[in-house]
Design a protein around this motif. Structure first.
Motif, PDB file in Angstrom:
ATOM      1  N   VAL A  94       0.861  -1.381   0.106  1.00  0.00           N
ATOM      2  CA  VAL A  94       0.041   0.066  -0.075  1.00  0.00           C
ATOM      3  C   VAL A  94       1.112   0.640  -0.091  1.00  0.00           C
ATOM      4  O   VAL A  94       1.644   0.954   1.087  1.00  0.00           O
ATOM      5  CB  VAL A  94      -0.970  -0.151   1.102  1.00  0.00           C
ATOM      6  N   TRP A  95       0.834   2.528  -1.087  1.00  0.00           N
ATOM      7  CA  TRP A  95       0.995   3.412  -0.566  1.00  0.00           C
ATOM      8  C   TRP A  95       1.569   4.267   0.826  1.00  0.00           C
ATOM      9  O   TRP A  95       0.448   4.698   1.349  1.00  0.00           O
ATOM     10  CB  TRP A  95       0.826   4.509  -2.268  1.00  0.00           C
ATOM     11  N   PRO A  96       2.428   5.077   0.576  1.00  0.00           N
ATOM     12  CA  PRO A  96       2.461   5.960   1.778  1.00  0.00           C
ATOM     13  C   PRO A  96       1.605   6.799   1.071  1.00  0.00           C
ATOM     14  O   PRO A  96       0.980   7.496   0.123  1.00  0.00           O
ATOM     15  CB  PRO A  96       3.790   6.313   1.809  1.00  0.00           C
ATOM     16  N   VAL A  97       0.606   7.741   1.943  1.00  0.00           N
ATOM     17  CA  VAL A  97       0.399   9.179   1.777  1.00  0.00           C
ATOM     18  C   VAL A  97       1.037  10.296   2.551  1.00  0.00           C
ATOM     19  O   VAL A  97       1.847  10.334   3.291  1.00  0.00           O
ATOM     20  CB  VAL A  97      -0.767   9.174   3.089  1.00  0.00           C
ATOM     21  N   ASN A 131      -4.801   0.480  -2.427  1.00  0.00           N
ATOM     22  CA  ASN A 131      -4.661   1.840  -3.600  1.00  0.00           C
ATOM     23  C   ASN A 131      -5.459   2.080  -4.414  1.00  0.00           C
ATOM     24  O   ASN A 131      -6.033   0.667  -4.923  1.00  0.00           O
ATOM     25  CB  ASN A 131      -3.275   0.977  -4.261  1.00  0.00           C
ATOM     26  N   VAL A 132      -5.866   2.818  -4.597  1.00  0.00           N
ATOM     27  CA  VAL A 132      -6.928   3.395  -5.683  1.00  0.00           C
ATOM     28  C   VAL A 132      -6.548   4.126  -6.504  1.00  0.00           C
ATOM     29  O   VAL A 132      -5.695   5.549  -6.290  1.00  0.00           O
ATOM     30  CB  VAL A 132      -8.440   3.619  -4.341  1.00  0.00           C
ATOM     31  N   GLY A 146      -5.854  11.373 -10.055  1.00  0.00           N
ATOM     32  CA  GLY A 146      -4.869  10.930  -9.197  1.00  0.00           C
ATOM     33  C   GLY A 146      -4.803   9.627  -8.479  1.00  0.00           C
ATOM     34  O   GLY A 146      -5.898   8.357  -8.936  1.00  0.00           O
ATOM     35  N   SER A 147      -3.627   8.959  -7.951  1.00  0.00           N
ATOM     36  CA  SER A 147      -3.599   8.276  -7.288  1.00  0.00           C
ATOM     37  C   SER A 147      -3.403   8.202  -6.022  1.00  0.00           C
ATOM     38  O   SER A 147      -3.175   9.253  -5.118  1.00  0.00           O
ATOM     39  CB  SER A 147      -1.868   8.056  -7.152  1.00  0.00           C
ATOM     40  N   TYR A 148      -4.780   7.310  -5.044  1.00  0.00           N
ATOM     41  CA  TYR A 148      -5.187   7.921  -3.372  1.00  0.00           C
ATOM     42  C   TYR A 148      -5.269   6.270  -2.541  1.00  0.00           C
ATOM     43  O   TYR A 148      -5.112   5.107  -3.401  1.00  0.00           O
ATOM     44  CB  TYR A 148      -6.671   8.655  -3.536  1.00  0.00           C
ATOM     45  N   VAL A 149      -4.839   6.832  -1.358  1.00  0.00           N
ATOM     46  CA  VAL A 149      -4.994   5.668  -0.374  1.00  0.00           C
ATOM     47  C   VAL A 149      -6.256   5.615   0.214  1.00  0.00           C
ATOM     48  O   VAL A 149      -6.439   6.492   0.697  1.00  0.00           O
ATOM     49  CB  VAL A 149      -3.565   4.676   0.561  1.00  0.00           C
ATOM     50  N   ALA A 214     -12.022   7.068   3.052  1.00  0.00           N
ATOM     51  CA  ALA A 214     -11.511   9.035   3.078  1.00  0.00           C
ATOM     52  C   ALA A 214     -10.066   8.326   2.257  1.00  0.00           C
ATOM     53  O   ALA A 214      -9.498   6.969   2.621  1.00  0.00           O
ATOM     54  CB  ALA A 214     -10.875   9.138   4.859  1.00  0.00           C
ATOM     55  N   TYR A 215     -10.353   9.564   1.450  1.00  0.00           N
ATOM     56  CA  TYR A 215      -9.494   9.464   0.026  1.00  0.00           C
ATOM     57  C   TYR A 215      -7.990  10.243   0.675  1.00  0.00           C
ATOM     58  O   TYR A 215      -8.439  11.016   0.406  1.00  0.00           O
ATOM     59  CB  TYR A 215      -9.814   9.256  -1.093  1.00  0.00           C
TER      60      TYR A 215
END
Length: 242
Positions: A94-97, A131-132, A146-149, A214-215
């Motif tokens: 899972v990506w960092p935010v 990841n979304v 864009g890219s979101y978690v 929550a995105y």
């Protein structure tokens, strides 16, 4: 807010000392426990009011949501009842935010409290992050492509009245009893996500539970690394801590 919180810290400190001295007096200890609980609720309300009114984004840093969830598990287990089952689904990679850890904690805590209150007869709360990638944004939300978690908290309670969904994030809106909530929890979440250039939404149907989402925008920096992929220097660590 800081002066008010200092007063509450003093009350909580003396309450803890009093609780130790009254450990062998159940009735008195119960009264002290109620004082401590009310003080903690007041401190939480103060934090929510401060966050709701604040427009800055200080404290942002690359982080993994899984780390925040893991660090809060003991607190989360304390706020849910024994007849409620808690599950956390944490896929790999899972990506960092980029976010303020304290604000992420507030988002998660408010989602959890809302789910707990919906499960008056017990049930299951599930926490998930994934990841979304949104190519066209998200319908009905001010969310850019864009890219979101995605952090989501679901419950299998009675669900939310469709007439309430459009107002669920409004300040002071609540479907709970007056003494049970101030109606600021979810509006605080909305404010936090707006500050973080993300978005929040609620999905529900009567009898089918509810899911709060929550995105968080993806960070392309790894926690503990600078923008060039190099480890943070001691000066960087000090700056982030400050």
């Amino acid at each position: 807010a800081q002066d008010f919180n200092r007063l509450l810290d003093t009350i909580l400190g003396y309450t803890a000392m009093l609780a130790q001295r009254m450990a062998d007096q159940p009735e008195a200890a119960h009264i002290v426990e109620e004082i401590a609980r009310a003080s903690e609720q007041a401190a939480g309300l103060s934090r929510q009011l401060f966050t709701f009114s604040r427009g800055d984004v200080e404290g942002h840093q690359p982080l993994h949501l899984s780390t925040v969830v893991h660090d809060m598990e003991r607190i989360l287990e304390r706020i849910i009842d024994t007849d409620i089952r808690y599950e956390a689904d944490s896929p790999e990679d899972v990506w960092p935010v980029s976010a303020d850890p304290a604000q992420v904690e507030q988002v998660l805590l408010n989602f959890m409290i809302n789910a707990r209150d919906a499960l008056e007869n017990g049930g299951t709360i599930k926490v998930r992050y994934e990841n979304v990638t949104l190519e066209d944004g998200l319908a009905g939300l001010d969310l850019k492509p864009g890219s979101y978690v995605l952090l989501s908290v679901s419950d299998d309670g009675p669900g939310i009245d469709p007439n309430h969904l459009n107002n669920i994030f409004d300040p002071f809106f609540t479907t709970k009893e007056d003494e049970k909530a101030a109606g600021l929890g979810l509006s605080t979440v909305h404010g936090i996500m707006k500050q973080n250039h993300g978005a929040v939404l609620a999905k529900s149907a009567p009898g089918e539970g509810a899911t709060f989402c929550a995105y968080f925008p993806r960070s392309y920096e790894e926690p503990g690394l600078g923008p060039n992929g190099e480890p943070d220097s001691p000066e960087d660590d000090f700056r982030k801590a400050a």
